[in-house]
Enzyme design. Structure first.
Site, PDB file in Angstrom:
ATOM      1  N   GLU A  41       0.836  -1.208   0.000  1.00 45.74           N
ATOM      2  CA  GLU A  41       0.000   0.000   0.000  1.00 45.74           C
ATOM      3  C   GLU A  41       0.873   1.261   0.000  1.00 45.74           C
ATOM      4  O   GLU A  41       1.871   1.338   0.711  1.00 45.74           O
ATOM      5  CB  GLU A  41      -0.885  -0.012   1.251  1.00 45.74           C
ATOM      6  CG  GLU A  41      -1.730   1.231   1.459  1.00 45.74           C
ATOM      7  CD  GLU A  41      -2.487   1.204   2.781  1.00 45.74           C
ATOM      8  OE1 GLU A  41      -3.446   1.992   2.927  1.00 45.74           O
ATOM      9  OE2 GLU A  41      -2.127   0.399   3.679  1.00 45.74           O
ATOM     10  N   LYS A 111      -9.272   2.096  -1.922  1.00 40.41           N
ATOM     11  CA  LYS A 111      -9.496   1.582  -0.571  1.00 40.41           C
ATOM     12  C   LYS A 111     -10.901   1.935  -0.106  1.00 40.41           C
ATOM     13  O   LYS A 111     -11.341   3.081  -0.249  1.00 40.41           O
ATOM     14  CB  LYS A 111      -8.439   2.160   0.380  1.00 40.41           C
ATOM     15  CG  LYS A 111      -8.400   1.534   1.768  1.00 40.41           C
ATOM     16  CD  LYS A 111      -7.188   2.059   2.536  1.00 40.41           C
ATOM     17  CE  LYS A 111      -7.033   1.446   3.913  1.00 40.41           C
ATOM     18  NZ  LYS A 111      -5.822   1.941   4.604  1.00 40.41           N
ATOM     19  N   CYS A 147      -5.213  -2.934   2.660  1.00 43.45           N
ATOM     20  CA  CYS A 147      -5.003  -2.896   4.117  1.00 43.45           C
ATOM     21  C   CYS A 147      -6.288  -3.124   4.915  1.00 43.45           C
ATOM     22  O   CYS A 147      -6.758  -4.244   5.027  1.00 43.45           O
ATOM     23  CB  CYS A 147      -4.315  -1.583   4.517  1.00 43.45           C
ATOM     24  SG  CYS A 147      -3.485  -1.695   6.132  1.00 43.45           S
TER      25      CYS A 147
END
Length: 560
Positions: A41, A111, A147
């Site tokens: 990330e 995300k 994540c």
């Protein structure tokens, strides 16, 4: 299809350097016949870039780097994390995963779950994703997450819960494999929690999970890497070395729709929980603090003969090299001969240079100047702290003169209850044991002697003698604090477990002691607000991940 999970150690804001590291990783992967290289990330920016993200010039540099990486991708596909522009309403950018191949951008996924707890502040900068789709590569449907998306509602400490399960959504859309690119920080129990969480996903979804995590450290936050591949039977089949640049390769089997190791090799063992694990995290944090600030790795430490400064000095000498560490012992009229002797013995064992500078005459001169102001008062905390501030001034002078970073020596127990002096022993550039409770400090000192060195390096007397600041005759920490076994349990329950005073008392601690400790903790916030950065080792460290008001009445009202 051969897939490589590679954990890089980017530097926040070094867009050019990070892009070059990505290019080198890609070049090697391509030469090794890798079909898909998966990087962490925000590997282009480094994570967390914080308010750098608010600067238009920073964002433009990242977008230009994205284009460079995309153009450089040829037969081997690359999946990497960076920011991308949001041309619609909301925040100006996304936290994205970009898939590139044959000189072009194949897909971008953003995300979805943006954490705003502990050290995370993603929603401050990034617009959340609200659209799910799988990405086809070489006939394989990739479910790409970033994540927090994979943590969903299985965090180490569940500060809030999410309604949307990104990995579950992608499974419904036909994903063959779930990929997660991550920048997940180290804590002492993160490895076990992370592995269990990823295995739970594989078990629930009946899909393999590929996980690539950032490694290295940024100021106070340490990233352990710990990248891994888990097959659809929830077995970890490949992994990487912790706290290091490393990679592991797996092969996608299109018939079985599962993964297997690309080569037969033993699994990499993660450091054992406790002192061994913390030591590696501290080593990583200390080295990267010097490397990434561009400062020569030289340190100076105030050595008292006590356990805290002995531990900091030992770690520094082992990590930076004895020739790069200087120690200064500064006895006063209240220092015991044993403390000076213990400092000398430690310096000899470590092979570091030790300077001895008595502060007795300096303290007398300060006292003489202050006599007209202090007339009619007894010797007290002001005089005690004055000695610490004299020492702090000398240490900073040495640091300023010779360019050595001053390492602070306070532990979490002391910082919690304010048993540290502003502009004195709190001076310094970095606190490497500031997230270790006193009992953990003792444990690490013993572990270093017995397991790491296999000999007595830290003098036994520094470990066994009663802790004391030695700022007045016969002083001991236990004069004003509970025994550290008791104190540390109260602090752990209050700081990490977020228990109330009543819950802590119900666990077996006297209510009066609990109230006293909690008041010390909360009324010392002004000191911690001015403290050096502390390497984060636990789920709740003092620093960027704990935001507590300095001016408040809650504690007073709850502990009266």
């Amino acid at each position: 299809m051969k897939i490589r999970l590679e954990q890089l150690n980017p530097i926040i804001g070094d867009i050019k350097g990070n892009t070059e590291a990505i290019r080198k990783a890609y070049q090697i992967a391509s030469a090794d016949g890798v079909d898909l290289l998966v990087l962490p990330e925000l590997v282009v920016t480094g994570y967390p870039a914080q308010d750098l993200c608010e600067k238009g010039s920073f964002r433009d540099a990242c977008y230009a780097a994205n284009d460079t990486i995309i153009r450089g991708a040829q037969k081997t596909a690359i999946l990497f994390g960076s920011i991308t522009s949001n041309s619609g309403f909301g925040r100006k950018m996304f936290n994205s995963a970009l898939l590139a191949k044959n000189g072009g951008l194949q897909s971008v996924m953003h995300k979805t779950l943006l954490p705003t707890y502990d050290v995370f502040d993603d929603l401050r900068y990034f617009e959340p994703n609200n659209e799910f789709r799988c990405v086809e590569l070489n006939g394989v449907q990739l479910g790409i997450t970033i994540c927090e998306d994979i943590w969903y509602n299985e965090n180490e400490v569940q500060y809030h819960t999410y309604e949307t399960d990104p990995a579950g959504k992608l499974k419904e859309l036909g994903a063959d494999v779930i990929i997660n690119i991550s920048a997940s920080p180290y804590t002492v129990s993160k490895h076990e929690n992370r592995t269990r969480m990823l295995q739970n996903h594989a078990r629930k979804l009946k899909l393999p999970i590929l996980y690539s995590n950032q490694t290295g450290a940024h100021t106070d936050i340490v990233f352990d890497g710990d990248s891994m591949a888990i097959n659809s039977q929830a077995e970890v089949i490949a992994n990487t070395k912790a706290f290091a640049h490393d990679y592991c390769d797996v092969i996608w089997n299109s018939e079985k729709k599962d993964i297997k190791p690309a080569i037969s090799k033993a699994m990499v063992e993660y450091p054992q929980k406790g002192s061994a694990r913390h030591f590696e995290a501290i080593r990583c944090g200390l080295l990267d603090y010097f490397k990434k600030t561009g400062v020569t790795a030289k340190a100076v430490i105030g050595l008292s003969g006590g356990i805290d400064s002995a531990l900091v000095c030992t770690i520094a000498a082992e990590v930076l090299g004895a020739k790069n560490v200087k120690a200064i012992t500064m006895p006063s009229g209240y220092s015991s001969e044993g403390s000076v002797a213990d400092s000398r013995e430690l310096a000899k064992n470590l092979g570091i240079e030790l300077f001895e500078v008595s502060i007795g005459s300096l303290f007398d001169q300060f006292s003489a100047k202050l006599n007209p102001l202090f007339a009619g008062t007894d010797f007290g905390v002001a005089e005690e702290n004055l000695q610490s501030r004299i020492r702090g001034t000398l240490l900073m002078a040495y640091s300023n003169k010779f360019g050595h970073f001053l390492l602070t020596t306070g532990n979490k127990s002391e910082y919690a209850v304010g048993y540290a002096t502003l502009y004195g022993d709190m001076n310094g550039a970095l606190g490497i044991i500031g997230d270790l409770y006193k009992t953990e400090v003792f444990e690490m000192a013993k572990w270093l002697n017995s397991d790491y060195f296999g000999r007595e390096v830290i003098p036994q007397n520094s470990i066994t003698k009663p802790p004391s600041a030695e700022l007045r005759p016969g002083q001991k920490d236990s004069d004003s604090l509970p025994d550290y076994e008791v104190l540390d349990d109260i602090l752990y329950r209050y700081i990490e477990l977020l228990e109330s005073a009543q819950q802590i008392a119900d666990a077996g601690h006297p209510e009066e002691v609990v109230f006293d400790v909690l008041k010390l903790v909360d009324f010392s916030e002004f000191k911690r607000f001015q403290a050096a950065p502390v390497l984060k080792l636990s789920s709740k460290a003092f620093g960027s991940g704990r935001r507590w008001p300095i001016v408040q009445r809650w504690t007073k009202n709850q502990t009266n």
